[in-house]
Design a protein around this motif. Structure first.
Motif, PDB file in Angstrom:
ATOM      1  N   PHE A 146     -10.551   0.180   0.091  1.00  0.00           N
ATOM      2  CA  PHE A 146     -10.171  -1.231   0.178  1.00  0.00           C
ATOM      3  C   PHE A 146      -9.760  -1.640   1.577  1.00  0.00           C
ATOM      4  CE2 PHE A 146      -8.920  -0.187  -4.321  1.00  0.00           C
ATOM      5  CZ  PHE A 146      -9.989  -0.835  -4.903  1.00  0.00           C
ATOM      6  N   ASP A 147      -9.059  -0.734   2.271  1.00  0.00           N
ATOM      7  CA  ASP A 147      -8.582  -1.084   3.612  1.00  0.00           C
ATOM      8  C   ASP A 147      -8.267   0.188   4.384  1.00  0.00           C
ATOM      9  OD1 ASP A 147      -7.872  -2.614   5.762  1.00  0.00           O
ATOM     10  OD2 ASP A 147      -6.170  -3.604   4.813  1.00  0.00           O
ATOM     11  N   ILE A 148      -8.354   0.085   5.707  1.00  0.00           N
ATOM     12  CA  ILE A 148      -8.025   1.186   6.611  1.00  0.00           C
ATOM     13  C   ILE A 148      -7.141   0.614   7.712  1.00  0.00           C
ATOM     14  CG2 ILE A 148      -8.910   2.919   8.214  1.00  0.00           C
ATOM     15  CD1 ILE A 148     -11.602   2.770   6.678  1.00  0.00           C
ATOM     16  N   GLU A 149      -5.978   1.223   7.927  1.00  0.00           N
ATOM     17  CA  GLU A 149      -5.080   0.809   9.001  1.00  0.00           C
ATOM     18  C   GLU A 149      -4.779   2.018   9.871  1.00  0.00           C
ATOM     19  OE1 GLU A 149      -4.145  -2.203   9.672  1.00  0.00           O
ATOM     20  OE2 GLU A 149      -4.719  -3.255   7.836  1.00  0.00           O
ATOM     21  N   THR A 150      -4.457   1.781  11.138  1.00  0.00           N
ATOM     22  CA  THR A 150      -4.137   2.877  12.063  1.00  0.00           C
ATOM     23  C   THR A 150      -2.807   2.593  12.753  1.00  0.00           C
ATOM     24  OG1 THR A 150      -5.327   1.836  13.897  1.00  0.00           O
ATOM     25  CG2 THR A 150      -6.574   3.334  12.487  1.00  0.00           C
ATOM     26  N   THR A 151      -2.150   3.665  13.202  1.00  0.00           N
ATOM     27  CA  THR A 151      -0.910   3.529  13.956  1.00  0.00           C
ATOM     28  C   THR A 151      -1.047   4.274  15.279  1.00  0.00           C
ATOM     29  OG1 THR A 151      -0.059   5.365  12.603  1.00  0.00           O
ATOM     30  CG2 THR A 151       0.649   3.159  12.006  1.00  0.00           C
ATOM     31  N   PRO A 152      -0.268   3.894  16.302  1.00  0.00           N
ATOM     32  CA  PRO A 152      -0.405   4.497  17.636  1.00  0.00           C
ATOM     33  C   PRO A 152      -0.176   6.004  17.674  1.00  0.00           C
ATOM     34  CG  PRO A 152       0.861   2.465  17.778  1.00  0.00           C
ATOM     35  CD  PRO A 152       0.680   2.757  16.312  1.00  0.00           C
ATOM     36  N   ASP A 153       0.498   6.552  16.663  1.00  0.00           N
ATOM     37  CA  ASP A 153       0.729   7.997  16.639  1.00  0.00           C
ATOM     38  C   ASP A 153      -0.504   8.779  16.182  1.00  0.00           C
ATOM     39  OD1 ASP A 153       0.673   7.347  13.974  1.00  0.00           O
ATOM     40  OD2 ASP A 153       2.704   8.022  13.528  1.00  0.00           O
ATOM     41  N   GLY A 154      -1.635   8.083  16.006  1.00  0.00           N
ATOM     42  CA  GLY A 154      -2.890   8.754  15.654  1.00  0.00           C
ATOM     43  C   GLY A 154      -3.168   8.817  14.173  1.00  0.00           C
ATOM     44  N   LYS A 155      -2.241   8.351  13.350  1.00  0.00           N
ATOM     45  CA  LYS A 155      -2.437   8.421  11.909  1.00  0.00           C
ATOM     46  C   LYS A 155      -3.363   7.311  11.419  1.00  0.00           C
ATOM     47  CE  LYS A 155       1.941  10.703  10.927  1.00  0.00           C
ATOM     48  NZ  LYS A 155       3.297  10.567  10.358  1.00  0.00           N
ATOM     49  N   VAL A 156      -4.099   7.648  10.374  1.00  0.00           N
ATOM     50  CA  VAL A 156      -5.010   6.697   9.737  1.00  0.00           C
ATOM     51  C   VAL A 156      -4.566   6.547   8.283  1.00  0.00           C
ATOM     52  CG1 VAL A 156      -7.405   6.188   9.138  1.00  0.00           C
ATOM     53  CG2 VAL A 156      -6.893   7.428  11.246  1.00  0.00           C
ATOM     54  N   TRP A 157      -4.326   5.313   7.859  1.00  0.00           N
ATOM     55  CA  TRP A 157      -3.842   5.016   6.512  1.00  0.00           C
ATOM     56  C   TRP A 157      -4.961   4.378   5.717  1.00  0.00           C
ATOM     57  CZ3 TRP A 157       1.263   6.359   5.380  1.00  0.00           C
ATOM     58  CH2 TRP A 157       2.040   6.722   6.477  1.00  0.00           C
ATOM     59  N   ILE A 158      -5.196   4.892   4.523  1.00  0.00           N
ATOM     60  CA  ILE A 158      -6.344   4.458   3.728  1.00  0.00           C
ATOM     61  C   ILE A 158      -5.893   4.058   2.333  1.00  0.00           C
ATOM     62  CG2 ILE A 158      -8.554   5.176   2.727  1.00  0.00           C
ATOM     63  CD1 ILE A 158      -8.629   7.215   5.142  1.00  0.00           C
ATOM     64  N   LEU A 159      -6.194   2.832   1.960  1.00  0.00           N
ATOM     65  CA  LEU A 159      -5.951   2.354   0.601  1.00  0.00           C
ATOM     66  C   LEU A 159      -7.290   2.421  -0.125  1.00  0.00           C
ATOM     67  CD1 LEU A 159      -3.637   1.127  -1.164  1.00  0.00           C
ATOM     68  CD2 LEU A 159      -4.584  -1.113  -0.610  1.00  0.00           C
ATOM     69  N   ALA A 160      -7.361   3.265  -1.162  1.00  0.00           N
ATOM     70  CA  ALA A 160      -8.641   3.545  -1.805  1.00  0.00           C
ATOM     71  C   ALA A 160      -8.483   3.602  -3.315  1.00  0.00           C
ATOM     72  CB  ALA A 160      -9.206   4.863  -1.286  1.00  0.00           C
ATOM     73  N   ARG A 161      -9.620   3.747  -3.983  1.00  0.00           N
ATOM     74  CA  ARG A 161      -9.605   3.967  -5.419  1.00  0.00           C
ATOM     75  C   ARG A 161     -10.100   5.383  -5.693  1.00  0.00           C
ATOM     76  NH1 ARG A 161     -10.448  -0.132  -9.043  1.00  0.00           N
ATOM     77  NH2 ARG A 161     -11.936  -1.150  -7.661  1.00  0.00           N
ATOM     78  N   THR A 162      -9.197   6.232  -6.149  1.00  0.00           N
ATOM     79  CA  THR A 162      -9.583   7.565  -6.614  1.00  0.00           C
ATOM     80  C   THR A 162      -9.272   7.610  -8.104  1.00  0.00           C
ATOM     81  OG1 THR A 162      -7.441   8.442  -5.884  1.00  0.00           O
ATOM     82  CG2 THR A 162      -9.287   8.705  -4.394  1.00  0.00           C
ATOM     83  N   GLU A 163      -8.040   7.933  -8.434  1.00  0.00           N
ATOM     84  CA  GLU A 163      -7.554   7.776  -9.811  1.00  0.00           C
ATOM     85  C   GLU A 163      -6.632   6.568  -9.798  1.00  0.00           C
ATOM     86  OE1 GLU A 163      -5.679  11.523 -10.472  1.00  0.00           O
ATOM     87  OE2 GLU A 163      -7.515  12.444 -11.220  1.00  0.00           O
ATOM     88  N   GLY A 164      -7.188   5.398  -9.983  1.00  0.00           N
ATOM     89  CA  GLY A 164      -6.432   4.181  -9.736  1.00  0.00           C
ATOM     90  C   GLY A 164      -6.391   3.918  -8.242  1.00  0.00           C
ATOM     91  N   THR A 165      -5.619   2.924  -7.820  1.00  0.00           N
ATOM     92  CA  THR A 165      -5.487   2.622  -6.400  1.00  0.00           C
ATOM     93  C   THR A 165      -4.497   3.598  -5.782  1.00  0.00           C
ATOM     94  OG1 THR A 165      -5.954   0.290  -6.815  1.00  0.00           O
ATOM     95  CG2 THR A 165      -4.908   0.829  -4.727  1.00  0.00           C
ATOM     96  N   THR A 166      -4.891   4.238  -4.681  1.00  0.00           N
ATOM     97  CA  THR A 166      -4.075   5.271  -4.057  1.00  0.00           C
ATOM     98  C   THR A 166      -3.954   5.019  -2.554  1.00  0.00           C
ATOM     99  OG1 THR A 166      -6.057   6.659  -3.857  1.00  0.00           O
ATOM    100  CG2 THR A 166      -4.626   7.055  -5.757  1.00  0.00           C
ATOM    101  N   LEU A 167      -2.869   5.501  -1.977  1.00  0.00           N
ATOM    102  CA  LEU A 167      -2.623   5.396  -0.543  1.00  0.00           C
ATOM    103  C   LEU A 167      -2.599   6.796   0.050  1.00  0.00           C
ATOM    104  CD1 LEU A 167      -1.806   3.682   1.956  1.00  0.00           C
ATOM    105  CD2 LEU A 167       0.570   3.966   1.242  1.00  0.00           C
TER     106      LEU A 167
END
Length: 202
Positions: free
Chosen positions: A122-143
């Motif tokens: 659904f969405d991908i966000e990034t932070t300056p510390d190199g991390k990538v955050w992903i909101l997806a559907r696996t078993e329901g909506t997951t972060l």
């Protein structure tokens, strides 16, 4: 009084001339633009037929698709660029390749996270510390968060689920690099914004 009105008219005339003098610069991808991100001088665009990079200074354009690269799926409607310049593509439309990472030379398909198959990103966000955050559907909506070595699933606060509705903004990163996501209480049907500081829910 006349001097005052003359000053006001001159001021309005100045702002009107400046607003009319502004110019638009039009940059196009291979077809319709789904999402774009700016990283340095580069404008990255995902569209219905691939990935485009346009140098904003020279206008030079490079296009990757299934015909000229190892891109596993031509369609993606989610895009972000991490702090090291890695390109992340996602599809929230039941794509065969819902999550793709591109290092500038090679496209890597990521079909599952934590052993769970992804159906949508659904969405991908990034932070300056190199991390990538992903909101997806696996078993329901997951972060999930990717720290450049592994994915970690972030569970919502006890009693809540992640909420994702079509065309709603339900996920983002604040200036202090905290993750904000819409949470849903299925018992009371209350929706609220949850703040995650990277270690715990606030």
């Amino acid at each position: 009084m006349n001097k005052f009105f003359t000053f006001v008219l001159l001021l309005l005339s100045y702002f009107l001339q400046n607003s009319l003098a502004q110019e638009w610069r039009l940059l196009s991808a291979s077809d319709a633009v789904w999402e774009y991100k700016i990283k340095g001088n580069d404008l990255w665009i995902t569209s219905g037929s691939g990935l485009s990079r346009i140098n904003r200074i020279t206008g030079e354009k490079t296009i990757w698709n299934q015909l000229n690269s190892d891109m596993p799926d031509y369609f993606s409607n989610v895009l972000n660029v991490d702090s090291s310049g890695g390109i992340w593509l996602g599809s929230g439309d039941h794509s065969n390749s819902p999550l793709i990472r591109f290092n500038g030379n090679h496209f890597e398909e990521i079909p599952e996270i934590d052993g769970k198959i992804m159906n949508d990103v659904f969405d991908i966000e990034t932070t300056p510390d190199g991390k990538v955050w992903i909101l997806a559907r696996t078993e329901g909506t997951t972060l999930h968060v990717f720290d450049q070595s592994q994915f970690t699933r972030i569970s919502p606060p006890l009693g809540y689920t992640y909420h994702r509705a079509n065309n709603d903004i339900t996920f983002g990163i604040s200036m202090n690099n905290h993750v904000w996501v819409v949470l849903h209480d299925p018992i009371t049907e209350i929706y609220l914004a949850g703040e995650f500081d990277g270690q715990q829910w606030k």
